[in-house]
Design an enzyme around this catalytic site. Sequence first.
Site, mmCIF file in Angstrom:
data_model
loop_
_atom_site.group_PDB
_atom_site.id
_atom_site.type_symbol
_atom_site.label_atom_id
_atom_site.label_comp_id
_atom_site.label_asym_id
_atom_site.label_seq_id
_atom_site.Cartn_x
_atom_site.Cartn_y
_atom_site.Cartn_z
ATOM 1 C CG ASP A 1 -18.415 -0.720 8.643
ATOM 2 O OD1 ASP A 1 -17.502 -1.284 9.293
ATOM 3 O OD2 ASP A 1 -18.514 0.517 8.554
ATOM 4 N N GLY A 2 -16.733 -3.899 7.715
ATOM 5 C CA GLY A 2 -15.441 -4.089 7.058
ATOM 6 C C GLY A 2 -14.354 -3.158 7.553
ATOM 7 C CD GLU A 3 -14.252 2.273 10.559
ATOM 8 O OE1 GLU A 3 -13.733 2.913 11.489
ATOM 9 O OE2 GLU A 3 -15.367 2.553 10.056
ATOM 10 C CD GLN B 1 -1.824 0.804 -10.938
ATOM 11 O OE1 GLN B 1 -2.404 1.876 -11.134
ATOM 12 N NE2 GLN B 1 -2.333 -0.150 -10.158
ATOM 13 C CE LYS C 1 5.327 -9.706 -21.115
ATOM 14 N NZ LYS C 1 5.197 -9.835 -19.647
ATOM 15 N NE ARG D 1 1.890 -8.025 -20.067
ATOM 16 C CZ ARG D 1 1.767 -9.112 -19.316
ATOM 17 N NH1 ARG D 1 0.784 -9.960 -19.562
ATOM 18 N NH2 ARG D 1 2.618 -9.354 -18.342
ATOM 19 C CG ASP E 1 -0.681 -11.383 -11.323
ATOM 20 O OD1 ASP E 1 -1.437 -12.159 -10.702
ATOM 21 O OD2 ASP E 1 -0.997 -10.212 -11.588
ATOM 22 C CB THR F 1 4.757 -13.902 -18.678
ATOM 23 O OG1 THR F 1 3.804 -12.871 -18.918
ATOM 24 C CG2 THR F 1 6.068 -13.533 -19.364
#
Length: 313
Positions: free
Chosen positions: A40-42, A99, A194, A196, A224, A228
């Site tokens: 299940d991805g665990e 963030q 800049k 955005r 990323d 830019t």
Amino acid sequence: MNTKKDFIVFSGTATRYLAEKICEHLECELGKSTVTNFADGEFSVGYEESLRGKEVYLVQSTFGSSKNLMELLLMIDAAKRASAHHIIAVMPYFGWARQDRKDRPRVSIAAKLVADMLSAAGVNRVMTMDLHADQIQGFFDIPVDHLYASNVIVPYIKSLNLDNVVIASPDVGGSKRANSYAKFLGLELVLCNKKRARANVVESIQIIGDVKDKNVILIDDMVDTGGTIAKAADVMMAAGAKSVRACATHCVMSGDAYKTIDNSSLVELVLTDTIPFDKPSKKVKQLSVAAHFAEIIRRVNNNEAISTEYTIR
């Protein structure tokens, strides 16, 4: 008095390539660990050798999906439960760092949350490189060794032997980093303002400074989408720059970023190997930070000062 402590280095699955190079410089074997995946991805993490009483260094960059972060948290928890003396998370790339504040109402501060999770898991120290914002160090109540890729990027810039060089920042937010390079190298600084349209989409860039007949070197912490620096390079060439290169620490390079770079006015994009990059690109070059991390690990393990290892602060 001999202060050297018994240590062992382990790697997460995402950063094994770098951990192996770090161990080569430390002249030690990479520790044996396993990751068991469920349907299940665990997944679960385990160690195949004793950690009791040892200084344990866990090398894992938390790029991409949250799987890499979760794996690191499980590695820390497993090491704590195996009676490791100290657990040091070596995070060449600290994910979620963009963030770092509330820039609009009702949003999370993910960098602080990640810091809290690492501390709750049981980490005693963090080593990382070129955080998106220096203040993220203050999110921790444990020692943070904040390293800089300038140790490998500055020698590379000098090796180019270019004349009429200026250092540039692709946005105002990176001006402090670019200014540190400019001051150390005795060069002029150019800024880009800049605007955005939305996240990862640049609407326009205005140059603050003179780039006519100059060899421009853009400095940033990460690439990323590549939009830019590609846009900045195109604008600078249109303003009369002789050439434009870019140097950044973290090779995020999402989606078709490598195509964006290859189709831009950049002569080359120099990145480090804090994040792997294996896509074909005629312009992307990677420098290794393994020796730098190995030396910092050695000094921390021997209770030696690390300040002398900083080229630019």
